[in-house]
Design a protein around this motif. Structure first.
Motif, PDB file in Angstrom:
ATOM      1  N   PHE A  29      11.802  20.988 -15.031  1.00  0.00           N
ATOM      2  CA  PHE A  29      11.247  19.777 -15.629  1.00  0.00           C
ATOM      3  C   PHE A  29      11.756  18.525 -14.925  1.00  0.00           C
ATOM      4  CE2 PHE A  29       9.668  16.735 -18.454  1.00  0.00           C
ATOM      5  CZ  PHE A  29      10.693  15.928 -18.915  1.00  0.00           C
ATOM      6  N   SER A  30      13.082  18.461 -14.694  1.00  0.00           N
ATOM      7  CA  SER A  30      13.652  17.247 -14.110  1.00  0.00           C
ATOM      8  C   SER A  30      15.012  17.527 -13.479  1.00  0.00           C
ATOM      9  CB  SER A  30      13.798  16.167 -15.189  1.00  0.00           C
ATOM     10  OG  SER A  30      14.200  14.941 -14.618  1.00  0.00           O
ATOM     11  N   ILE A  31      15.303  16.760 -12.429  1.00  0.00           N
ATOM     12  CA  ILE A  31      16.615  16.809 -11.778  1.00  0.00           C
ATOM     13  C   ILE A  31      17.346  15.519 -12.076  1.00  0.00           C
ATOM     14  CG2 ILE A  31      17.869  17.000  -9.609  1.00  0.00           C
ATOM     15  CD1 ILE A  31      15.557  18.568  -8.469  1.00  0.00           C
ATOM     16  N   TYR A  32      18.557  15.615 -12.508  1.00  0.00           N
ATOM     17  CA  TYR A  32      19.351  14.438 -12.813  1.00  0.00           C
ATOM     18  C   TYR A  32      20.315  14.171 -11.678  1.00  0.00           C
ATOM     19  CZ  TYR A  32      17.090  15.149 -17.266  1.00  0.00           C
ATOM     20  OH  TYR A  32      16.133  15.321 -18.245  1.00  0.00           O
ATOM     21  N   THR A  33      21.605  14.160 -11.931  1.00  0.00           N
ATOM     22  CA  THR A  33      22.567  13.871 -10.870  1.00  0.00           C
ATOM     23  C   THR A  33      22.557  14.964  -9.803  1.00  0.00           C
ATOM     24  OG1 THR A  33      23.984  12.625 -12.365  1.00  0.00           O
ATOM     25  CG2 THR A  33      25.003  13.476 -10.370  1.00  0.00           C
ATOM     26  N   MET A  34      22.613  14.536  -8.556  1.00  0.00           N
ATOM     27  CA  MET A  34      22.798  15.443  -7.416  1.00  0.00           C
ATOM     28  C   MET A  34      24.046  14.993  -6.671  1.00  0.00           C
ATOM     29  SD  MET A  34      18.876  15.797  -6.040  1.00  0.00           S
ATOM     30  CE  MET A  34      19.068  17.403  -5.266  1.00  0.00           C
ATOM     31  N   GLU A  46      36.422  20.025  -3.419  1.00  0.00           N
ATOM     32  CA  GLU A  46      36.608  18.654  -3.870  1.00  0.00           C
ATOM     33  C   GLU A  46      35.285  17.906  -3.842  1.00  0.00           C
ATOM     34  OE1 GLU A  46      39.117  16.302  -1.342  1.00  0.00           O
ATOM     35  OE2 GLU A  46      38.000  16.775   0.483  1.00  0.00           O
ATOM     36  N   LEU A  47      35.177  16.961  -4.767  1.00  0.00           N
ATOM     37  CA  LEU A  47      33.983  16.139  -4.855  1.00  0.00           C
ATOM     38  C   LEU A  47      33.922  15.178  -3.676  1.00  0.00           C
ATOM     39  CD1 LEU A  47      31.532  15.141  -6.549  1.00  0.00           C
ATOM     40  CD2 LEU A  47      33.101  13.497  -7.590  1.00  0.00           C
ATOM     41  N   VAL A  48      32.756  15.047  -3.083  1.00  0.00           N
ATOM     42  CA  VAL A  48      32.558  14.116  -1.971  1.00  0.00           C
ATOM     43  C   VAL A  48      31.753  12.903  -2.438  1.00  0.00           C
ATOM     44  CG1 VAL A  48      31.534  13.793   0.303  1.00  0.00           C
ATOM     45  CG2 VAL A  48      32.651  15.965  -0.269  1.00  0.00           C
ATOM     46  N   ALA A  49      30.589  13.161  -3.032  1.00  0.00           N
ATOM     47  CA  ALA A  49      29.719  12.057  -3.431  1.00  0.00           C
ATOM     48  C   ALA A  49      28.724  12.543  -4.475  1.00  0.00           C
ATOM     49  CB  ALA A  49      28.963  11.501  -2.235  1.00  0.00           C
ATOM     50  N   THR A  50      28.301  11.613  -5.327  1.00  0.00           N
ATOM     51  CA  THR A  50      27.264  11.914  -6.302  1.00  0.00           C
ATOM     52  C   THR A  50      26.236  10.794  -6.315  1.00  0.00           C
ATOM     53  OG1 THR A  50      28.381  10.809  -8.149  1.00  0.00           O
ATOM     54  CG2 THR A  50      28.890  13.136  -7.799  1.00  0.00           C
ATOM     55  N   ILE A  51      25.034  11.125  -6.768  1.00  0.00           N
ATOM     56  CA  ILE A  51      23.985  10.118  -6.906  1.00  0.00           C
ATOM     57  C   ILE A  51      23.116  10.474  -8.103  1.00  0.00           C
ATOM     58  CG2 ILE A  51      22.544  11.321  -5.193  1.00  0.00           C
ATOM     59  CD1 ILE A  51      21.463   8.489  -4.425  1.00  0.00           C
ATOM     60  N   THR A  52      22.903   9.504  -8.974  1.00  0.00           N
ATOM     61  CA  THR A  52      22.075   9.739 -10.156  1.00  0.00           C
ATOM     62  C   THR A  52      20.603   9.645  -9.783  1.00  0.00           C
ATOM     63  OG1 THR A  52      21.969   7.420 -10.797  1.00  0.00           O
ATOM     64  CG2 THR A  52      23.875   8.689 -11.566  1.00  0.00           C
ATOM     65  N   SER A  53      19.752  10.015 -10.710  1.00  0.00           N
ATOM     66  CA  SER A  53      18.317   9.925 -10.465  1.00  0.00           C
ATOM     67  C   SER A  53      17.887   8.477 -10.270  1.00  0.00           C
ATOM     68  CB  SER A  53      17.533  10.560 -11.614  1.00  0.00           C
ATOM     69  OG  SER A  53      17.888   9.962 -12.849  1.00  0.00           O
ATOM     70  N   GLY A  54      18.673   7.549 -10.804  1.00  0.00           N
ATOM     71  CA  GLY A  54      18.369   6.135 -10.627  1.00  0.00           C
ATOM     72  C   GLY A  54      18.960   5.524  -9.381  1.00  0.00           C
ATOM     73  N   GLY A  55      19.730   6.316  -8.639  1.00  0.00           N
ATOM     74  CA  GLY A  55      20.276   5.843  -7.372  1.00  0.00           C
ATOM     75  C   GLY A  55      21.696   5.331  -7.416  1.00  0.00           C
ATOM     76  N   ASN A  56      22.357   5.438  -8.560  1.00  0.00           N
ATOM     77  CA  ASN A  56      23.763   5.032  -8.617  1.00  0.00           C
ATOM     78  C   ASN A  56      24.635   6.065  -7.926  1.00  0.00           C
ATOM     79  OD1 ASN A  56      23.359   2.637 -10.155  1.00  0.00           O
ATOM     80  ND2 ASN A  56      23.058   3.914 -11.965  1.00  0.00           N
ATOM     81  N   THR A  57      25.553   5.595  -7.094  1.00  0.00           N
ATOM     82  CA  THR A  57      26.369   6.500  -6.281  1.00  0.00           C
ATOM     83  C   THR A  57      27.850   6.374  -6.603  1.00  0.00           C
ATOM     84  OG1 THR A  57      26.505   4.830  -4.519  1.00  0.00           O
ATOM     85  CG2 THR A  57      24.742   6.472  -4.366  1.00  0.00           C
ATOM     86  N   THR A  68      27.455   8.134   3.244  1.00  0.00           N
ATOM     87  CA  THR A  68      26.459   7.546   2.352  1.00  0.00           C
ATOM     88  C   THR A  68      25.542   8.649   1.838  1.00  0.00           C
ATOM     89  OG1 THR A  68      26.474   5.456   3.583  1.00  0.00           O
ATOM     90  CG2 THR A  68      24.608   5.862   2.121  1.00  0.00           C
ATOM     91  N   THR A  69      25.383   8.716   0.532  1.00  0.00           N
ATOM     92  CA  THR A  69      24.450   9.672  -0.039  1.00  0.00           C
ATOM     93  C   THR A  69      23.201   8.950  -0.519  1.00  0.00           C
ATOM     94  OG1 THR A  69      24.223  11.568  -1.545  1.00  0.00           O
ATOM     95  CG2 THR A  69      25.381   9.634  -2.400  1.00  0.00           C
ATOM     96  N   SER A  70      22.067   9.598  -0.379  1.00  0.00           N
ATOM     97  CA  SER A  70      20.798   9.040  -0.831  1.00  0.00           C
ATOM     98  C   SER A  70      19.923  10.203  -1.294  1.00  0.00           C
ATOM     99  CB  SER A  70      20.114   8.264   0.294  1.00  0.00           C
ATOM    100  OG  SER A  70      19.868   9.105   1.406  1.00  0.00           O
ATOM    101  N   ARG A  71      18.796   9.868  -1.901  1.00  0.00           N
ATOM    102  CA  ARG A  71      17.908  10.931  -2.361  1.00  0.00           C
ATOM    103  C   ARG A  71      16.469  10.460  -2.333  1.00  0.00           C
ATOM    104  NH1 ARG A  71      19.668  12.318  -8.402  1.00  0.00           N
ATOM    105  NH2 ARG A  71      17.644  13.371  -8.559  1.00  0.00           N
ATOM    106  N   ASP A  72      15.583  11.436  -2.191  1.00  0.00           N
ATOM    107  CA  ASP A  72      14.143  11.205  -2.266  1.00  0.00           C
ATOM    108  C   ASP A  72      13.658  12.015  -3.462  1.00  0.00           C
ATOM    109  OD1 ASP A  72      11.358  11.263  -2.008  1.00  0.00           O
ATOM    110  OD2 ASP A  72      11.440  11.243   0.175  1.00  0.00           O
ATOM    111  N   ASN A  73      13.436  11.343  -4.578  1.00  0.00           N
ATOM    112  CA  ASN A  73      13.065  12.057  -5.799  1.00  0.00           C
ATOM    113  C   ASN A  73      11.705  12.750  -5.673  1.00  0.00           C
ATOM    114  OD1 ASN A  73      15.440  11.343  -7.160  1.00  0.00           O
ATOM    115  ND2 ASN A  73      14.558   9.423  -7.887  1.00  0.00           N
ATOM    116  N   ALA A  74      10.824  12.192  -4.882  1.00  0.00           N
ATOM    117  CA  ALA A  74       9.509  12.817  -4.701  1.00  0.00           C
ATOM    118  C   ALA A  74       9.616  14.150  -3.976  1.00  0.00           C
ATOM    119  CB  ALA A  74       8.583  11.871  -3.939  1.00  0.00           C
TER     120      ALA A  74
END
Length: 121
Positions: A29-34, A46-57, A68-74
């Protein structure tokens, strides 16, 4: 079921750059934090980076200002751009995603298979 497939790991010289990708596929249905974790030989993951569905890192202190982490929700894809790489960045890098499979259902955590990043001259 959800699959996360990573790519982009390689051998690179100190000071070099790499870009990792992680694409999610399957029925959901949906992906949230990646995000990204890494595990070096003999060390804990160990954690390196996270990004929310809204783009908060959020970044680990050891990689801030270099990664730098980024995402393409499409495309259901998350990226990790790694610059100024150091030998201590050598590790297997794993992506993860918080996924809700059906409306109103629970959120599950899925992991990729890992991709090797080696920083060495």
């Amino acid at each position: 079921q959800v699959q996360l497939v990573e790519s982009g790991g390689d051998l690179v010289q100190p000071g070099g750059s790499l870009r990792l990708s992680c694409a999610a596929s399957g029925s959901f249905f949906s992906i949230y934090t990646m995000g990204w974790y890494r595990q070096a030989p003999g060390k804990q993951r160990e954690l390196v980076a996270t990004i929310t569905s809204g783009g908060n890192t959020n970044y680990a202190g050891s990689v801030k200002d270099r990664f730098t982490t980024s995402r393409d929700n499409a495309k259901n894809t998350v990226y990790l751009q790694m610059n100024s790489l150091k030998p201590e960045d050598t590790a297997v890098y794993y992506c993860y995603a918080n996924v809700r499979l059906v409306i109103g259902g629970p959120v599950y955590n899925y992991w990729g298979q890992g991709t090797q990043v080696t920083v060495s001259s």
